[in-house]
Write an enzyme that holds these catalytic residues in place. Structure first.
Site, PDB file in Angstrom:
ATOM      1  N   GLY A   1       0.878  -1.164   0.000  1.00  0.00           N
ATOM      2  CA  GLY A   1       0.000   0.000   0.000  1.00  0.00           C
ATOM      3  C   GLY A   1       0.918   1.216   0.000  1.00  0.00           C
ATOM      4  O   GLY A   1       1.828   1.307   0.844  1.00  0.00           O
TER       5      GLY A   1
ATOM      6  N   ARG B   1      10.660  -1.425  -5.018  1.00  0.00           N
ATOM      7  CA  ARG B   1       9.448  -1.385  -5.852  1.00  0.00           C
ATOM      8  C   ARG B   1       9.403  -0.022  -6.559  1.00  0.00           C
ATOM      9  O   ARG B   1       9.619   1.008  -5.913  1.00  0.00           O
ATOM     10  CB  ARG B   1       8.164  -1.561  -4.995  1.00  0.00           C
TER      11      ARG B   1
ATOM     12  N   GLN C   1      -5.412  -8.802  -2.702  1.00  0.00           N
ATOM     13  CA  GLN C   1      -5.476  -7.792  -1.629  1.00  0.00           C
ATOM     14  C   GLN C   1      -6.929  -7.462  -1.267  1.00  0.00           C
ATOM     15  O   GLN C   1      -7.225  -7.143  -0.117  1.00  0.00           O
ATOM     16  CB  GLN C   1      -4.764  -6.501  -2.055  1.00  0.00           C
TER      17      GLN C   1
ATOM     18  N   ASP D   1      -1.214   4.766  -6.529  1.00  0.00           N
ATOM     19  CA  ASP D   1       0.206   4.607  -6.185  1.00  0.00           C
ATOM     20  C   ASP D   1       1.053   5.749  -6.713  1.00  0.00           C
ATOM     21  O   ASP D   1       2.152   5.997  -6.213  1.00  0.00           O
ATOM     22  CB  ASP D   1       0.732   3.275  -6.729  1.00  0.00           C
TER      23      ASP D   1
ATOM     24  N   ASN E   1      -2.639   2.530 -10.266  1.00  0.00           N
ATOM     25  CA  ASN E   1      -3.143   1.798  -9.096  1.00  0.00           C
ATOM     26  C   ASN E   1      -3.094   0.312  -9.451  1.00  0.00           C
ATOM     27  O   ASN E   1      -2.718  -0.068 -10.564  1.00  0.00           O
ATOM     28  CB  ASN E   1      -4.562   2.256  -8.731  1.00  0.00           C
ATOM     29  N   LYS E   2      -3.454  -0.503  -8.511  1.00  0.00           N
ATOM     30  CA  LYS E   2      -3.374  -1.962  -8.685  1.00  0.00           C
ATOM     31  C   LYS E   2      -3.949  -2.408 -10.024  1.00  0.00           C
ATOM     32  O   LYS E   2      -4.983  -1.901 -10.457  1.00  0.00           O
ATOM     33  CB  LYS E   2      -4.133  -2.609  -7.517  1.00  0.00           C
TER      34      LYS E   2
HETATM   35  O1  MRU Z   1       0.866  -4.009  -4.635  1.00  0.00           O
HETATM   36  P1  MRU Z   1       0.193  -3.263  -3.525  1.00  0.00           P
HETATM   37  O2  MRU Z   1      -0.659  -4.149  -2.687  1.00  0.00           O
HETATM   38  O3  MRU Z   1       1.156  -2.437  -2.723  1.00  0.00           O
HETATM   39  O4  MRU Z   1      -0.772  -2.253  -4.282  1.00  0.00           O
HETATM   40  C1  MRU Z   1      -1.538  -1.373  -3.518  1.00  0.00           C
HETATM   41  C2  MRU Z   1      -2.482  -0.549  -4.279  1.00  0.00           C
HETATM   42  O5  MRU Z   1      -2.551  -0.593  -5.490  1.00  0.00           O
HETATM   43  C3  MRU Z   1      -3.296   0.430  -3.480  1.00  0.00           C
HETATM   44  O6  MRU Z   1      -4.529   0.655  -4.070  1.00  0.00           O
HETATM   45  C4  MRU Z   1      -2.529   1.753  -3.393  1.00  0.00           C
HETATM   46  O7  MRU Z   1      -1.221   1.541  -2.950  1.00  0.00           O
HETATM   47  C5  MRU Z   1      -3.195   2.736  -2.521  1.00  0.00           C
HETATM   48  S1  MRU Z   1      -3.067   2.342  -0.818  1.00  0.00           S
HETATM   49  C6  MRU Z   1      -3.834   3.634  -0.026  1.00  0.00           C
END
Ligand code: MRU
Length: 355
Positions: free
Chosen positions: A56, A98, A205, A246, A256-257
């Protein structure tokens, strides 16, 4: 503590009492086990981010701030030049864990600025300043999430159905979260919403974390597979889509994801507004548009093997496993930040608030 308070007060990341290590919930083990891990080496901190034990965007930034403070205490007896060189090396190493969430480099730069600007200051004092800065990063995130939740709540009304993708709740941030914040805050005020949580392939997630957080808080949540978003929209069950981010580019495109852009394209078809909710630490005004956002590619075995009792594809099958996608700003009704709701034209209005 009531249900809501428990969920919105999870200590997902913090320092140990002696401040020599970072303690964090291993998010890969939820919802089945709540396991706290500690990290006090650069390898463990890197590994925690890479393997999504902490994940996140805001949470990664908070973790990175604490991690740098923990790591730099180990060489605080060195002269400034050596201290600064070692600090920079470790910071660059963590930053390479990352690429997509800008909060990581944002937090690391913020901490590094202190080192750079303190060449005349005794190293022990620099370390103390770094200790205060990482706590400030965390406390500011708590305040930003609260404001984002308030602005987000103003966009929905009692009984609305909200679709969300991935996890942008307390575990991904601090306290209320971003995209889930309005639901937690609304629930505190006695309001009820129906939340539809995409499971979020391949790392789930949405299933493992979002439905867990909402269910624990007593919020009406229904878990769906990602490919069911269209039917729940068509059924008329969704009044808004709230997703996290992100990295938000200067023109409003945002990463975003993986799967978020598909949700936004579907929502446009059904006339449902899509909002991304995120703190200013996720806005990258140096990034002109989505084309310039680096998309993380991850291990194909996350698709083929992880979460399955046995592999569900042949070992030799090729996989493409991007962790994020970019949603075009034209699909977006608004960007909810701690400074207010930014509406189109995003390039102009983001510049006004964050330029
Ligand atoms: O790969 P992740 O689980 O870190 O991805 C997270 C996301 O895409 C969230 O939607 C994003 O980080 C926002 S968290 C407030």
């Amino acid at each position: 503590m009531d249900q809501i308070t428990q969920v919105t007060h999870i200590d997902n990341v913090k320092l140990t009492e002696d401040k020599k290590a970072v303690v964090f919930i291993d998010q890969t083990q939820l919802p089945n086990r709540t396991v706290y891990l500690t990290a006090d080496t650069e390898e463990d901190c890197f590994d925690a981010i890479l393997k999504l034990k902490v994940r996140g965007a805001p949470c990664i930034g908070i973790f990175a701030g604490y991690a740098m403070y923990v790591l730099c205490q180990k060489y605080q007896d060195k002269p400034y030049a050596e201290f600064a060189a070692e600090y920079k090396r470790q910071s660059a190493y963590l930053n390479s864990s990352r690429p997509t969430a800008v909060n990581l480099s944002w937090a690391l730069k913020r901490m590094e600025k202190i080192v750079e600007e303190s060449s005349e200051v005794p190293v022990g004092e620099i370390v103390e300043k770094l200790g205060r800065e990482c706590v400030a990063i965390h406390e500011e995130d708590i305040a930003m999430c609260r404001k984002i939740s308030e602005y987000g709540l103003s966009l929905i009304k009692e009984g609305d159905g909200i679709l969300t993708h991935c996890n942008a709740g307390p575990l991904a941030t601090s306290r209320y979260g971003t995209a889930l914040g309005p639901m937690f805050l609304g629930k505190e005020k006695g309001m009820n919403f129906r939340v539809f949580a995409d499971e979020t392939r391949p790392l789930l997630q949405g299933a493992r974390l979002t439905s867990y957080e909402l269910q624990k808080a007593g919020i009406d949540v229904t878990l769906i597979c990602d490919n069911m978003a269209s039917i729940v929209m068509r059924n008329g069950w969704i009044q808004a889509c709230f997703v996290g981010c992100d990295r938000i580019a200067a023109n409003g495109d945002f990463a975003n994801k993986i799967g978020t852009s598909g949700v936004a394209i579907l929502a446009k078809h059904y006339g449902i507004p899509v909002y991304t909710l995120g703190p200013s630490s996720t806005i990258d005004m140096n990034c002109p548009d989505g084309e310039h956002i680096e998309i993380e590619l991850r291990d194909p075995n996350e698709i083929k093997e992880k979460f399955y009792a046995e592999p569900m594809a042949l070992k030799e099958v090729k996989c493409y496993n991007p962790a994020f996608d970019v949603t075009d700003h034209e699909l977006l009704a608004g960007i909810v930040t701690e400074k207010g709701i930014v509406r189109p034209p995003f390039d102009v209005n983001l510049k006004k608030l964050f330029g």
